[in-house]
Design an enzyme around this catalytic site. Structure first.
Site, mmCIF file in Angstrom:
data_model
loop_
_atom_site.group_PDB
_atom_site.id
_atom_site.type_symbol
_atom_site.label_atom_id
_atom_site.label_comp_id
_atom_site.label_asym_id
_atom_site.label_seq_id
_atom_site.Cartn_x
_atom_site.Cartn_y
_atom_site.Cartn_z
ATOM 1 C CG ASN A 142 -9.672 -8.787 -14.579
ATOM 2 O OD1 ASN A 142 -9.260 -9.876 -14.955
ATOM 3 N ND2 ASN A 142 -9.604 -7.714 -15.345
ATOM 4 C CE1 TYR B 181 -13.541 -5.359 -10.485
ATOM 5 C CE2 TYR B 181 -11.928 -6.223 -8.950
ATOM 6 C CZ TYR B 181 -12.563 -6.281 -10.168
ATOM 7 O OH TYR B 181 -12.221 -7.276 -11.066
ATOM 8 N N GLY C 83 -8.193 1.641 -15.578
ATOM 9 C CA GLY C 83 -7.549 2.064 -14.330
ATOM 10 C C GLY C 83 -6.063 1.748 -14.285
ATOM 11 C CB VAL C 84 -3.983 0.383 -11.506
ATOM 12 C CG1 VAL C 84 -2.550 -0.070 -11.317
ATOM 13 C CG2 VAL C 84 -4.346 1.440 -10.467
ATOM 14 C CG ASP C 85 -5.273 -4.625 -15.323
ATOM 15 O OD1 ASP C 85 -4.193 -4.887 -15.850
ATOM 16 O OD2 ASP C 85 -6.140 -5.477 -15.064
ATOM 17 C CG ASP D 133 0.856 6.975 -13.901
ATOM 18 O OD1 ASP D 133 0.721 5.794 -13.502
ATOM 19 O OD2 ASP D 133 0.898 7.277 -15.106
ATOM 20 C CB ILE D 134 1.094 3.233 -9.467
ATOM 21 C CG1 ILE D 134 1.909 2.341 -8.534
ATOM 22 C CG2 ILE D 134 0.377 2.426 -10.539
ATOM 23 C CD1 ILE D 134 1.074 1.458 -7.634
ATOM 24 N N GLY E 225 -11.483 1.741 -7.236
ATOM 25 C CA GLY E 225 -11.893 2.376 -8.484
ATOM 26 C C GLY E 225 -13.103 1.649 -9.056
HETATM 27 N N1 AR6 Z 1 -1.783 5.178 -10.718
HETATM 28 C C1 AR6 Z 1 -2.254 5.111 -9.438
HETATM 29 N N2 AR6 Z 1 -3.548 4.918 -9.139
HETATM 30 C C2 AR6 Z 1 -4.414 4.836 -10.171
HETATM 31 C C3 AR6 Z 1 -4.013 4.913 -11.544
HETATM 32 C C4 AR6 Z 1 -2.614 5.089 -11.790
HETATM 33 N N3 AR6 Z 1 -2.123 5.148 -13.031
HETATM 34 N N4 AR6 Z 1 -5.123 4.771 -12.314
HETATM 35 C C5 AR6 Z 1 -6.182 4.635 -11.495
HETATM 36 N N5 AR6 Z 1 -5.771 4.700 -10.198
HETATM 37 P P1 AR6 Z 1 -8.915 0.543 -10.450
HETATM 38 P P2 AR6 Z 1 -10.061 -1.697 -8.886
HETATM 39 C C6 AR6 Z 1 -6.556 4.565 -8.950
HETATM 40 O O1 AR6 Z 1 -10.214 0.771 -11.132
HETATM 41 O O2 AR6 Z 1 -11.073 -0.834 -8.252
HETATM 42 C C7 AR6 Z 1 -9.604 -2.897 -13.934
HETATM 43 O O3 AR6 Z 1 -10.287 -2.773 -15.125
HETATM 44 C C8 AR6 Z 1 -8.052 4.747 -9.034
HETATM 45 O O4 AR6 Z 1 -8.389 6.127 -8.982
HETATM 46 O O5 AR6 Z 1 -7.669 0.581 -11.251
HETATM 47 O O6 AR6 Z 1 -9.305 -2.692 -8.035
HETATM 48 C C9 AR6 Z 1 -9.122 -4.298 -13.646
HETATM 49 O O7 AR6 Z 1 -8.870 -5.042 -14.803
HETATM 50 C C10 AR6 Z 1 -8.514 3.991 -7.790
HETATM 51 O O8 AR6 Z 1 -8.400 4.801 -6.627
HETATM 52 O O9 AR6 Z 1 -8.896 -0.894 -9.679
HETATM 53 C C11 AR6 Z 1 -10.252 -4.875 -12.836
HETATM 54 O O10 AR6 Z 1 -11.257 -5.425 -13.671
HETATM 55 C C12 AR6 Z 1 -7.504 2.840 -7.661
HETATM 56 O O11 AR6 Z 1 -6.394 3.239 -8.479
HETATM 57 C C13 AR6 Z 1 -10.795 -3.695 -12.092
HETATM 58 O O12 AR6 Z 1 -10.476 -2.554 -12.862
HETATM 59 C C14 AR6 Z 1 -8.007 1.488 -8.106
HETATM 60 O O13 AR6 Z 1 -8.839 1.633 -9.263
HETATM 61 C C15 AR6 Z 1 -10.158 -3.529 -10.729
HETATM 62 O O14 AR6 Z 1 -10.804 -2.491 -10.032
#
Ligand code: AR6
Length: 179
Positions: free
Chosen positions: A30, A129, A38-40, A16-17, A127
């Site tokens: 976004n 996207y 997700g990360v956000d 977890d980052i 994720g």
């Molecule tokens: N730590 C590390 N990696 C993670 C974590 C975490 N806690 N949670 C998810 N991932 P995403 P995107 C991974 O969807 O595709 C948001 O709603 C996940 O498995 O977080 O750039 C924003 O507001 C994946 O491999 O980001 C935007 O609207 C990676 O992180 C949109 O999602 C990225 O997944 C951005 O989408």
């Protein structure tokens, strides 16, 4: 996994980052900087409301796709959160690779401009996207390696992958690119 590039480290961690003890953590944001899942979601939950307050105040127009902006890190262990906006995957013919590389590059530039020795980055766009993980890994790692070869900073660039599949994709790409 860890490799040395131009005297600096590129590392891969699974986890977890938001728990990373580094100078800057990168958010997968976004373009409205509106928060999300997700990360956000994880960053704003653990970091508290000050991060969103600061993005709203400093960047009311959001951030273009392919770029990034920086704020403080609230309750997180890091000093900064860098909010990067990767592209939505739509088949690969709409400049997605250049936009993704641009987002990663801007994160590294902002880290250096703010004297960060260490930065943790997620798999941007891979994720919600839907960017294919193998290609996302190659773009992220090749951008980081090129940046380190050119600038020799930051000392530690750590990609933090949430699951074993993403870790394996990054490990295979790093193996290939670091030879
Ligand atoms: N730590 C590390 N990696 C993670 C974590 C975490 N806690 N949670 C998810 N991932 P995403 P995107 C991974 O969807 O595709 C948001 O709603 C996940 O498995 O977080 O750039 C924003 O507001 C994946 O491999 O980001 C935007 O609207 C990676 O992180 C949109 O999602 C990225 O997944 C951005 O989408």
């Amino acid at each position: 996994m860890r490799v040395e590039i131009n005297g600096q480290s590129v590392e891969l961690h699974q986890g977890d980052i938001t728990l990373e003890q580094v100078d800057a953590i990168v958010n997968a944001a976004n373009s409205r900087l509106a928060g999300g899942g997700g990360v956000d979601g994880a960053i704003h939950r653990r970091g508290g409301p000050s991060i969103m307050e600061e993005t709203a105040e400093k960047y009311p127009d959001g951030c273009p796709t392919g770029s990034a902006v920086i704020t403080g890190a609230g309750d997180l262990a890091a000093r900064y959160v860098i909010h990067a906006v990767g592209p939505v995957w739509s088949g690969g013919g709409r400049g997605e690779a250049e936009l993704l590389a641009g987002a990663y590059r801007r994160c590294l530039e902002l880290a250096v401009e703010h004297d960060c020795q260490s930065i943790a980055l997620p798999a941007l766009s891979a994720g919600a996207y839907r960017y294919p993980i193998d290609q996302a890994a190659r773009v992220g790692l090749s951008t980081a390696i090129e940046f380190l070869r050119q600038h020799g900073r930051p000392s530690l660039v750590r990609f933090v992958l949430f699951d074993a599949g993403a870790y394996a994709a990054f490990a295979a790409a790093l193996e290939e690119l670091s030879q």
